[in-house]
Write a protein that holds these residues in place. Structure first.
Motif, PDB file in Angstrom:
ATOM      1  N   THR A 190       0.814  -1.215   0.000  1.00  0.00           N
ATOM      2  CA  THR A 190       0.000   0.000   0.000  1.00  0.00           C
ATOM      3  C   THR A 190       0.850   1.268   0.000  1.00  0.00           C
ATOM      4  OG1 THR A 190      -0.086   0.026   2.404  1.00  0.00           O
ATOM      5  CG2 THR A 190      -1.846  -1.155   1.270  1.00  0.00           C
ATOM      6  N   LYS A 191       2.155   1.095  -0.103  1.00  0.00           N
ATOM      7  CA  LYS A 191       3.044   2.257  -0.045  1.00  0.00           C
ATOM      8  C   LYS A 191       3.974   2.282  -1.262  1.00  0.00           C
ATOM      9  CE  LYS A 191       1.834   3.395   4.306  1.00  0.00           C
ATOM     10  NZ  LYS A 191       0.415   3.002   4.148  1.00  0.00           N
ATOM     11  N   VAL A 192       4.283   3.479  -1.727  1.00  0.00           N
ATOM     12  CA  VAL A 192       5.205   3.667  -2.855  1.00  0.00           C
ATOM     13  C   VAL A 192       6.591   3.118  -2.461  1.00  0.00           C
ATOM     14  CG1 VAL A 192       6.304   5.397  -4.330  1.00  0.00           C
ATOM     15  CG2 VAL A 192       3.930   5.699  -3.603  1.00  0.00           C
ATOM     16  N   PRO A 193       7.244   2.379  -3.380  1.00  0.00           N
ATOM     17  CA  PRO A 193       8.542   1.794  -3.011  1.00  0.00           C
ATOM     18  C   PRO A 193       9.622   2.852  -2.755  1.00  0.00           C
ATOM     19  CG  PRO A 193       8.044   1.408  -5.338  1.00  0.00           C
ATOM     20  CD  PRO A 193       6.815   1.997  -4.716  1.00  0.00           C
ATOM     21  N   VAL A 194      10.624   2.442  -1.993  1.00  0.00           N
ATOM     22  CA  VAL A 194      11.746   3.314  -1.661  1.00  0.00           C
ATOM     23  C   VAL A 194      12.938   2.906  -2.533  1.00  0.00           C
ATOM     24  CG1 VAL A 194      13.334   4.025   0.182  1.00  0.00           C
ATOM     25  CG2 VAL A 194      10.913   3.547   0.701  1.00  0.00           C
ATOM     26  N   ILE A 195      13.525   3.885  -3.215  1.00  0.00           N
ATOM     27  CA  ILE A 195      14.588   3.581  -4.188  1.00  0.00           C
ATOM     28  C   ILE A 195      15.962   3.761  -3.572  1.00  0.00           C
ATOM     29  CG2 ILE A 195      15.475   4.125  -6.487  1.00  0.00           C
ATOM     30  CD1 ILE A 195      12.751   5.653  -6.915  1.00  0.00           C
ATOM     31  N   ASP A 196      16.803   2.743  -3.685  1.00  0.00           N
ATOM     32  CA  ASP A 196      18.213   2.855  -3.301  1.00  0.00           C
ATOM     33  C   ASP A 196      19.005   3.197  -4.568  1.00  0.00           C
ATOM     34  OD1 ASP A 196      20.866   2.443  -2.669  1.00  0.00           O
ATOM     35  OD2 ASP A 196      20.441   0.773  -1.301  1.00  0.00           O
ATOM     36  N   TYR A 236       1.510   0.313  -6.454  1.00  0.00           N
ATOM     37  CA  TYR A 236       2.242  -0.573  -5.533  1.00  0.00           C
ATOM     38  C   TYR A 236       2.237  -2.046  -5.984  1.00  0.00           C
ATOM     39  CZ  TYR A 236      -0.405   3.164  -3.234  1.00  0.00           C
ATOM     40  OH  TYR A 236      -1.082   4.311  -2.967  1.00  0.00           O
ATOM     41  N   CYS A 237       2.225  -2.292  -7.298  1.00  0.00           N
ATOM     42  CA  CYS A 237       2.137  -3.681  -7.762  1.00  0.00           C
ATOM     43  C   CYS A 237       3.427  -4.444  -7.520  1.00  0.00           C
ATOM     44  CB  CYS A 237       1.753  -3.744  -9.239  1.00  0.00           C
ATOM     45  SG  CYS A 237       3.082  -3.283 -10.386  1.00  0.00           S
ATOM     46  N   GLY A 238       4.558  -3.710  -7.488  1.00  0.00           N
ATOM     47  CA  GLY A 238       5.817  -4.380  -7.191  1.00  0.00           C
ATOM     48  C   GLY A 238       6.501  -4.986  -8.405  1.00  0.00           C
ATOM     49  N   ASN A 239       5.948  -4.769  -9.590  1.00  0.00           N
ATOM     50  CA  ASN A 239       6.598  -5.328 -10.779  1.00  0.00           C
ATOM     51  C   ASN A 239       7.986  -4.732 -10.969  1.00  0.00           C
ATOM     52  OD1 ASN A 239       6.280  -7.204 -12.934  1.00  0.00           O
ATOM     53  ND2 ASN A 239       6.128  -5.494 -14.367  1.00  0.00           N
ATOM     54  N   CYS A 240       8.169  -3.464 -10.596  1.00  0.00           N
ATOM     55  CA  CYS A 240       9.485  -2.834 -10.717  1.00  0.00           C
ATOM     56  C   CYS A 240      10.496  -3.507  -9.790  1.00  0.00           C
ATOM     57  CB  CYS A 240       9.396  -1.336 -10.434  1.00  0.00           C
ATOM     58  SG  CYS A 240       8.639  -0.924  -8.846  1.00  0.00           S
ATOM     59  N   PHE A 241      10.041  -3.894  -8.612  1.00  0.00           N
ATOM     60  CA  PHE A 241      10.923  -4.578  -7.655  1.00  0.00           C
ATOM     61  C   PHE A 241      11.409  -5.909  -8.223  1.00  0.00           C
ATOM     62  CE2 PHE A 241      10.892  -8.004  -4.432  1.00  0.00           C
ATOM     63  CZ  PHE A 241      12.028  -7.658  -3.731  1.00  0.00           C
ATOM     64  N   THR A 242      10.514  -6.596  -8.953  1.00  0.00           N
ATOM     65  CA  THR A 242      10.892  -7.886  -9.517  1.00  0.00           C
ATOM     66  C   THR A 242      12.020  -7.736 -10.541  1.00  0.00           C
ATOM     67  OG1 THR A 242       8.689  -8.771  -9.146  1.00  0.00           O
ATOM     68  CG2 THR A 242      10.040  -9.914 -10.768  1.00  0.00           C
ATOM     69  N   VAL A 243      11.956  -6.675 -11.357  1.00  0.00           N
ATOM     70  CA  VAL A 243      13.029  -6.511 -12.347  1.00  0.00           C
ATOM     71  C   VAL A 243      14.209  -5.719 -11.791  1.00  0.00           C
ATOM     72  CG1 VAL A 243      11.413  -6.676 -14.291  1.00  0.00           C
ATOM     73  CG2 VAL A 243      12.034  -4.433 -13.420  1.00  0.00           C
ATOM     74  N   PRO A 245      15.577  -5.168  -7.932  1.00  0.00           N
ATOM     75  CA  PRO A 245      15.402  -5.351  -6.477  1.00  0.00           C
ATOM     76  C   PRO A 245      15.720  -4.126  -5.605  1.00  0.00           C
ATOM     77  CG  PRO A 245      16.450  -7.271  -7.449  1.00  0.00           C
ATOM     78  CD  PRO A 245      16.387  -6.228  -8.529  1.00  0.00           C
ATOM     79  N   PRO A 246      16.611  -3.199  -6.017  1.00  0.00           N
ATOM     80  CA  PRO A 246      16.835  -2.031  -5.130  1.00  0.00           C
ATOM     81  C   PRO A 246      15.634  -1.077  -5.040  1.00  0.00           C
ATOM     82  CG  PRO A 246      18.701  -2.342  -6.607  1.00  0.00           C
ATOM     83  CD  PRO A 246      17.606  -3.238  -7.095  1.00  0.00           C
ATOM     84  N   ILE A 247      14.579  -1.323  -5.811  1.00  0.00           N
ATOM     85  CA  ILE A 247      13.351  -0.544  -5.621  1.00  0.00           C
ATOM     86  C   ILE A 247      12.527  -1.302  -4.579  1.00  0.00           C
ATOM     87  CG2 ILE A 247      11.331   0.463  -6.731  1.00  0.00           C
ATOM     88  CD1 ILE A 247      12.793   0.353  -9.385  1.00  0.00           C
ATOM     89  N   GLU A 248      12.749  -0.948  -3.325  1.00  0.00           N
ATOM     90  CA  GLU A 248      12.212  -1.762  -2.214  1.00  0.00           C
ATOM     91  C   GLU A 248      10.724  -1.496  -2.022  1.00  0.00           C
ATOM     92  OE1 GLU A 248      11.444  -4.260  -0.235  1.00  0.00           O
ATOM     93  OE2 GLU A 248      13.585  -4.357   0.295  1.00  0.00           O
ATOM     94  N   ILE A 249       9.916  -2.515  -2.280  1.00  0.00           N
ATOM     95  CA  ILE A 249       8.467  -2.366  -2.176  1.00  0.00           C
ATOM     96  C   ILE A 249       7.942  -2.873  -0.827  1.00  0.00           C
ATOM     97  CG2 ILE A 249       8.058  -4.586  -3.337  1.00  0.00           C
ATOM     98  CD1 ILE A 249       5.793  -1.595  -3.942  1.00  0.00           C
TER      99      ILE A 249
END
Lengths: 356, 398
Positions: A190-196, A236-243, A245-249
């Motif tokens: 439910t929250k926007v991911p945090v980018i490293d 917040y689907c998290g597809n970006c995290f899958t491709v 990983p430093p986009i922490e969802i």
């Protein structure tokens, strides 16, 4: 220590070597079947031969010890044959009727639950969760256990208007494909991911990451050699995290689950249907998720009390209307229930005829 | 002795009537270091409400690009025995039938090289061996493959096909689901083990429209058995159902979506020309009703879960195809579908999404299937229509 000679591209063993003799003999020649109890049935062949099936619940996650226990039982009563169902139940295949009752007695003594055949809740299709998945935002096995502890009677004895298929997916990737289940739980962020940004620079391909976003919320950030996210567009689907990983969802304080209802797979009576949102969000509440379990039970009981015989959950809701469903189930209707994604406009009501 | 963790939260999940996955992990953890650390890490997840697994990295067995899913703990110092905890997918036999001898052999290998934990089975159908170290992978593969087993699919590849129980123990099946599943798995061995597709491609085979493997919702290529012929009626058995208390009007006649059944209190009649073959009447009166005539399958394409732009159910592409060994027509059709997808898709684009992006016409023309009313719920609504010159030559003549 030397290993045996490996072989490649041989595919699985051919199925026929695992079929009991009575099945081999009557393969494709079954005439009818009868349900003898919620946990057993008999199939009768054109030849008059019969095979009895006893179905037991399984947590799907099995230790080798438990698989060996199933084997011991199958050796004793089933000439060493057993199978698993598409919903991960275990089925003992009995060719000799005199072994049926002793088998059922022994299963009972061992505390195994027989059931799930016919108008009942069967085993729950589910995903890996925290047990073994990188993208899980809940624990699927835990939710299933809590749910089925509460609903076990609907597996073993209590009848429903029709079968009710439950499923749990631990993120929106839905390895368990809960999108066509009578009642299902799907975990979500439910929250926007945090980018490293430092790690994105080194680990991720920017165009692939940008393209992974279904709402076009991601764009390149050339100054940082990273990406940026337009927060109001992120679902917040998290597809970006899958491709990348430093986009922490993951966000332990924001992750939770939604409950969807009314899907079905079979074409019986009405076409297959997608499940739709009933409860948009509950916080994760391990180890017992009491609010989630109560919400599923509420839907199940309202369905049991109101549906006609043979109606699935989705067919019942289609007949009475969603506005009636929300009222009967006492579920508040919120902005989260109104679609604003790909197929949204097809979901808006285009008639002045509806129920108060 | 494996390390023993305090697990007050997970212990809660040993209580209650339904079989407990925590008991399963504890059984393995009593004698296996990997399973013990899996338990410890999971307790931490329950405490902190988050997972601690990383995926990725290239792990696998020589000559294969799939079948092993790399999995690593993100807390290797705290839980060193699950620093590597890779999944091995073993391609299940059609219909998930086993002998105890085969299962015991599998258990022995897995106790020797892995965590002793499994999923029977994974969502796509494989037998899932849950957790081993990179250096054990070749040994696991040699032990299994030398005994006639092979790995399942993973990544952007043909995934392990699966099927319903079919002719092995069901009177409703119209096709030999177990054999079709086996033959398709053999046909696509190279594509299954060496990911070369834009994304995953799943095949599921169901014997009838009851669809016990969820083919229509969970497979890019859904093969669903059907028939062309009348439903045969045993009127004596109809009477038996009535005698036993079935309300035939309410439960059968009124629930028929084709409204093609009538019942006068004595005899059941079906207007077969209006039958949609939904399976409701047959499944409820299995002793009295059965399909007859030509058997085959409907081929539907495209179903998938929500990622990326929303979940899809499969769409009817080929309303009827014969499915007889050696299934050449079916194999060629699937190869053509995949060829079009492979030529046109972006990375991570499923075939259903590509059909939406490029249009159904492009797809149907490539695979050589004519447009048919059975393929749509309803025809085009708005008069924005593409025409090609050939359409005026062939269809809309002056």
């Amino acid at each position: 220590m030397s290993l045996p000679q490996r072989r490649t591209d041989i595919g699985p063993p051919k199925y026929d070597q695992f079929l009991p003799p009575v099945i081999k003999k009557n393969y494709g020649q079954w005439k009818y079947h009868e349900r003898l109890s919620p946990g057993s049935m008999v199939h009768v062949a054109e030849s008059g031969d019969k095979i009895w099936t006893v179905r037991v619940a399984s947590p799907r996650l099995l230790s080798t010890d438990t698989i060996r226990e199933f084997c011991d039982i199958a050796d004793k009563y089933c000439d060493g044959y057993l199978r698993f169902t598409s919903r991960n139940n275990v089925e003992f295949l009995v060719s000799d009727e005199s072994k049926l009752a002793p088998l059922q007695n022994e299963l009972k003594e061992r505390g195994m639950l027989m059931g799930g055949i016919g108008p009942h809740v069967s085993n729950v299709i589910h995903t890996q969760g925290w047990v073994h998945c990188h993208s899980a935002c809940t624990d699927a096995s835990g939710l299933v256990k809590c749910l089925m502890d509460e609903l076990a009677e609907y597996f073993t004895t209590k009848e429903l208007p029709n079968k009710v298929r439950l499923a749990v997916a631990c993120c929106v990737n839905m390895c368990g494909a809960v999108h066509c289940s009578d009642i299902a739980i799907v975990a979500l962020h439910t929250k926007v991911p945090v980018i490293d940004h430092d790690k994105v620079k080194n680990m991720c391909e920017i165009p692939t990451t940008v393209a992974s976003c279904p709402t076009s919320a991601i764009s390149p950030d050339p100054a940082k050699k990273s990406i940026k996210i337009k927060e109001e567009k992120c679902m917040y689907c998290g597809n970006c995290f899958t491709v990348c990983p430093p986009i922490e969802i993951h966000n332990p304080e924001g992750d939770g689950v939604a409950i969807v209802v009314g899907g079905k797979i079979g074409s019986l009576r009405s076409d297959p249907k997608f499940s739709k949102i009933a409860y948009p969000f509950f916080y994760n509440d391990p180890p017992r998720w009491p609010k989630v379990v109560a919400a599923v039970k509420n839907i199940l009981e309202v369905y049991a009390a109101n549906a006609k015989k043979h109606e699935r959950v989705g067919e019942w809701i289609d007949r009475i209307g969603w506005e009636r469903f929300f009222k009967l189930a006492n579920i508040p209707f919120t902005f989260q229930h109104i679609d604003d994604f790909t197929f949204a406009r097809e979901t808006f009501r285009t008639s002045a005829a509806f129920k108060w | 002795m494996p390390k023993k963790y305090e697990t007050p939260l997970l212990d809660e999940l040993e209580k209650g009537p339904y079989p407990s996955f925590v008991k399963e992990i504890k059984k393995a953890a009593a004698k296996n270091d990997m399973a013990a650390d899996e338990l410890g890490q999971l307790e931490k997840s329950y405490r902190t409400k988050r997972g601690y697994w990383k995926h990725g990295g290239i792990v696998g067995v020589l000559g294969y690009g799939g079948g092993v899913i790399g999995r690593y703990s993100s807390l290797p110092d705290e839980f060193p025995n699950v620093a590597h905890f890779h999944t091995v997918r073993i391609n299940q036999p059609s219909g998930w039938f086993y002998t105890t001898a085969a299962l015991r052999e599998m258990c022995d290998i897995w106790d020797k090289y892995g965590s002793g934990l499994t999923n029977m089975h994974g969502s796509t159908g494989d037998m899932i061996l849950l957790g081993t170290r990179t250096e054990n992978l070749e040994a696991v593969f040699a032990e299994f493959s030398s005994r006639g087993w092979d790995l399942g699919g993973s990544g952007s590849a043909m995934r392990t096909p699966s099927c319903c129980v079919g002719p092995a123990r069901c009177e409703w099946t119209n096709i030999n689901t177990l054999d079709i599943c086996y033959e398709m798995t053999q046909e696509f061995q190279d594509e299954l083990h060496r990911p070369a597709y834009p994304y995953k491609f799943k095949i599921k085979v169901a014997g009838c429209a009851v669809d016990c493997v969820a083919a229509i919702a969970r497979a890019d290529c859904s093969i669903i058995g059907t028939w062309r012929g009348p439903i045969l009626i045993d009127q004596d058995e109809v009477k038996n159902y009535a005698k036993k208390g079935m309300n035939i009007k309410a439960e059968i006649v009124d629930m028929c979506p084709g409204q093609c059944i009538s019942y006068d209190g004595n005899e059941l009649k079906i207007d077969n020309s209006e039958c949609k073959r939904c399976m409701h009447c047959i499944s409820k009166m299995t002793k009295a009703l059965k399909p007859s005539g030509e058997r085959g399958a409907t081929i539907l394409i495209g179903s998938k879960a929500p990622i990326v732009v929303g979940s899809l159910l499969s769409w009817v592409i080929v309303p009827f195809i014969k499915c007889e060994p050696p299934y050449d027509e079916l194999k060629q059709l699937i190869r053509k579908m995949i060829e079009w997808w492979d030529d046109n898709a972006k990375p991570r684009e499923r075939i259903g999404e590509l059909i939406e992006a490029k249009g159904m016409r492009s797809f149907l023309e490539h695979i050589g299937v004519d447009p048919q009313a059975a393929q749509v719920k309803f025809p085009r609504k708005d008069p924005f229509i593409f025409f090609k010159d050939e359409d005026f030559e062939k269809v809309y003549k002056k």
